[in-house]
Design a protein around this motif. Structure first.
Motif, mmCIF file in Angstrom:
data_model
loop_
_atom_site.group_PDB
_atom_site.id
_atom_site.type_symbol
_atom_site.label_atom_id
_atom_site.label_comp_id
_atom_site.label_asym_id
_atom_site.label_seq_id
_atom_site.Cartn_x
_atom_site.Cartn_y
_atom_site.Cartn_z
ATOM 1 N N GLN A 1 -13.405 1.711 13.052
ATOM 2 C CA GLN A 1 -13.376 1.547 14.502
ATOM 3 C C GLN A 1 -13.306 2.894 15.211
ATOM 4 N N ASP B 1 -7.240 1.673 1.570
ATOM 5 C CA ASP B 1 -6.969 0.244 1.593
ATOM 6 C C ASP B 1 -7.817 -0.388 2.690
ATOM 7 N N PRO B 2 -8.106 -1.669 2.585
ATOM 8 C CA PRO B 2 -9.026 -2.308 3.545
ATOM 9 C C PRO B 2 -8.584 -2.176 4.993
ATOM 10 N N GLU B 3 -7.286 -2.286 5.269
ATOM 11 C CA GLU B 3 -6.839 -2.205 6.657
ATOM 12 C C GLU B 3 -7.082 -0.808 7.232
ATOM 13 N N THR B 4 -6.724 0.217 6.445
ATOM 14 C CA THR B 4 -6.943 1.594 6.927
ATOM 15 C C THR B 4 -8.427 1.877 7.093
ATOM 16 N N ARG B 5 -9.239 1.370 6.155
ATOM 17 C CA ARG B 5 -10.688 1.581 6.264
ATOM 18 C C ARG B 5 -11.232 0.937 7.533
ATOM 19 N N ALA B 6 -10.755 -0.254 7.863
ATOM 20 C CA ALA B 6 -11.251 -0.940 9.062
ATOM 21 C C ALA B 6 -10.865 -0.175 10.327
ATOM 22 N N ILE B 7 -9.636 0.350 10.366
ATOM 23 C CA ILE B 7 -9.216 1.115 11.543
ATOM 24 C C ILE B 7 -10.034 2.397 11.663
ATOM 25 N N PHE C 1 0.832 -1.206 0.000
ATOM 26 C CA PHE C 1 0.000 0.000 0.000
ATOM 27 C C PHE C 1 0.865 1.255 0.000
ATOM 28 N N GLU D 1 -3.286 5.616 14.345
ATOM 29 C CA GLU D 1 -2.921 4.537 13.438
ATOM 30 C C GLU D 1 -3.253 4.886 11.998
#
Length: 698
Positions: free
Chosen positions: A524, A515-521, A492, A557
């Motif tokens: 939250q 990106d999926p990880e940033t979207r998930a954080i 990424f 994060e």
């Protein structure tokens, strides 16, 4: 002794006598002027006139004393001292004698001059003039003290304007007066009104003085929608008093309901509006080179005066991103100018506040008016002084497509935590209502911040509807468009193929692509903000702090992702099927008819009365009167409508009364909202087209 010293010795007593005599003559005049000014204009004007009059008296006294000079002395000595042989000019001449004869004469005259004293030349006191002025001043002061001011002393009754005919045996109002005493904080004088209709500040004291003929037994003031106010006898007059706590209608009833109904009178209570504060400069300014202080200017206006002192709230924000540090302090400031229009321009030194480059200084003025017992406090607009950082902003070749992740969206969560912690420390010093209101305000800030972060999730956290796209029925191979060759997904943010990795149109949201990880954080973080907002709006900042702190950690994060890539292409709409054109086939189309929701209206009694008044039957006005009381805040003139209802009730057959009431009801009811216009019918060509679509003959 020199000629100049001799001259000063001989004219000094005369000058002092003339100076003191002039001031003594001016003193009675100043006292008389002060007494008249005090009665007519008040203490402030009196003080100004006294200062001006005293300065003028000093100037005149100095001018009169200056007339006793060398010429006056020589003339006076020659006229009053024959032994000087008209040669006194030789004694006071600034030049020495030019001949032996002048020197001899000067010696002889000097020896004879000592036979008298300088005090003998002083002018006499103006005793008669001073006594006359003192007597005149005493008379003026006595008249000023005894002369009744407006609103003081016994009232002067004016003839009544009721317009009712005399009825034998029934009392009627023949003379009247209404005294209005405004609250002390307004600074307005008391006044007498010859009419019983008036407008006065809220909280004024009202005093009626009435006279009846023949004498009444139990007269009253009948207040519409209120309790009757009894009158008490005071000699030949009847008096009553009341505090003006609201606007109302009333009538004078001298005969306890007997005879014709007296007309209504109206008293309007003028509320004290809160102060108005405006900034006398731009909302945002930048620090100039070499600037070491800042003077924000504000103007505060009020009906009856702004307090001479105010508070200036200064907030400093120094740093960038989530590393911003905030500090807040309040300092007292003094205003200038008249009480109703004050100016505040404090000077803020950068060194005393620790203001440096890369920070913002926000100033907000908090003022109070002079209302008693509870003053109204207003916060003015904020003005910002920005000191730009010396560091130049980063740039890249993707400008216009790439935004940094540190705009205003990512810089307020820490401040919400600071505000919540500060509110907890002040909990004991705040009332329950103020504590709840402050917590709700912080919750509103949290809501705004949550909405901003949700934009990076496509607004899905706010429940926004999704636009129709080609993904409505799923997305797979063979769906009718080209996906391009498969590519390996790099790390990424890799600069070599960042757009190929995250620019796929089916992965776009209305705001951004993450990106999926940033979207998930980020999701939250938004969920934790929901919890923080919920607790803050319920007045529980202690329970909101854990949610807010976790949201801050998730945001930190998210900041590890250095870029957010914005979408350049819009969403793809479903493709158009050309085979269905011009066929009239409507299969699969949803109905476009919108449900018409009736508008809830609270004007039912008013509308019913308006329709009933069109005929000759008088409707039941009690529901209408209750409707007026319930909606008094939004009606343009509730007192006029109440008076019209009262007139229609007392005279059911009065056609002008019914017409006036109907007109007032029409203006009082809410205006109906605009309705969509009906589509015009099809013309001949349109009708042929529609018949052809349905398979008919053209």
């Amino acid at each position: 002794m020199s000629a100049d010293a001799l001259l000063r010795d001989w004219i000094a007593p005369s000058r002092r006598r003339r100076f003191a005599d002039t001031l003594l003559l001016a003193l009675p005049l100043l006292v008389a002027i002060a007494a008249i000014s005090w009665r007519l204009a008040g203490l402030l004007t009196t003080g100004a006139l006294l200062l001006g009059g005293a300065a003028l008296a000093l100037v005149v006294a100095r001018q009169r004393a200056a007339r006793h000079d060398r010429v006056w002395l020589i003339r006076t000595l020659d006229a009053t001292r024959p032994e000087l042989e008209d040669s006194s000019a030789l004694l006071f001449s600034p030049t020495p004698p030019t001949s032996p004869l002048q020197a001899l004469q000067r010696t002889r005259v000097a020896a004879r001059l000592d036979q008298g004293a300088p005090q003998d030349l002083a002018p006499p006191w103006s005793r008669r003039t001073v006594i006359a002025l003192l007597l005149a001043a005493m008379l003026i002061v006595a008249a000023a003290l005894l002369w009744p001011r407006a609103g003081e002393g016994p009232p002067r009754l004016a003839p009544s304007e009721e317009g009712l005919p005399a009825t034998p045996g029934l009392p009627r109002l023949i003379a009247q007066n209404l005294r209005i005493v405004p609250p002390a904080y307004t600074g307005l004088p008391a006044r007498d009104s010859a009419k019983l209709d008036a407008r006065a500040p809220l909280g004024s004291r009202l005093e009626w003085t009435l006279r009846f003929d023949p004498d009444a037994r139990m007269p009253r003031l009948l207040v519409v929608d209120g309790q009757a106010l009894p009158l008490r006898r005071d000699g030949d007059n009847w008096i009553a008093g009341r505090t003006l706590d609201r606007s109302f209608l009333y009538r004078v009833d001298p005969a306890a309901g007997g005879g014709r109904t007296p007309p209504l009178h109206r008293l309007d209570a003028l509320p004290d509006n809160p102060p108005q504060v405006k900034a006398l400069g731009p909302a945002l300014t930048l620090v100039k080179p070499g600037q070491r202080s800042w003077s924000p200017a504000f103007a505060a206006t009020d009906d009856y005066g702004v307090a001479a002192t105010a508070r200036l709230r200064v907030t400093l924000a120094i740093g960038e991103g989530e590393n911003v540090t905030f500090s807040e302090r309040e300092i007292p400031v003094s205003g200038s100018g008249p009480a109703r229009d004050r100016r505040f321009a404090p000077s803020l030194a950068f060194s005393s506040f620790g203001f440096s480059a890369g920070g913002d200084m926000v100033a907000q003025l908090i003022v109070r008016d002079n209302r008693s017992p509870s003053a109204q406090e207003v916060r003015g607009p904020s003005v910002i002084l920005r000191w730009p950082s010396a560091r130049a902003p980063e740039s890249s070749g993707l400008e216009g497509m790439v935004n940094t992740t540190l705009p205003a969206y990512f810089r307020s969560q820490r401040q919400i935590i600071i505000d919540a912690e500060a509110l907890l420390k002040r909990k004991r010093s705040l009332s329950a209502d103020r504590y709840l209101a402050r917590s709700g305000a912080i919750g509103a800030d949290q809501q705004i911040l949550r909405g901003r972060y949700s934009q990076f999730l496509g607004g899905e956290e706010e429940g926004e509807p999704q636009l129709p796209t080609a993904d409505a029925e799923g997305h797979s191979e063979g769906d009718g468009h080209d996906h391009g060759p498969p590519q390996a997904k790099p790390a990424f943010g890799a600069p070599e193929d960042v757009l190929a990795s995250f620019g796929h149109p089916h992965d776009d949201s209305p705001a951004s692509s993450l990106d999926p990880e940033t979207r998930a954080i980020l999701k939250q973080a938004v969920d934790e903000m929901w919890g923080s907002e919920r607790e803050l709006k319920q007045g529980r900042p202690d329970l909101a702090l854990p949610f807010a702190n976790r949201a801050l950690r998730f945001i930190k994060e998210v900041q590890q992702a250095t870029r957010i890539f914005l979408s350049k292409v819009g969403p793809e709409l479903p493709p158009i099927d050309p085979t269905r054109r011009m066929t009239g086939e409507r299969g699969g189309l949803a109905s476009r008819t919108l449900d018409v929701t009736p508008v809830a209206s609270s004007d039912g009694p008013a509308a019913a009365a308006w329709r009933a008044l069109e005929g000759k039957v008088t409707p039941d006005l009690d529901p209408l009167e209750r409707w007026v009381r319930a909606n008094a805040d939004r009606l343009p003139d509730p007192l006029a409508l109440t008076g019209a209802i009262d007139a229609a009730r007392r005279e059911p057959g009065c056609a002008p009364c019914r017409t006036r009431l109907r007109g007032l009801l029409w203006t009082a009811m809410a205006r109906p909202t605009g309705q969509p216009m009906r589509r015009p019918p099809a013309d001949a060509a349109g009708a042929r087209y529609l018949r052809a679509l349905h398979g008919g003959a053209p």
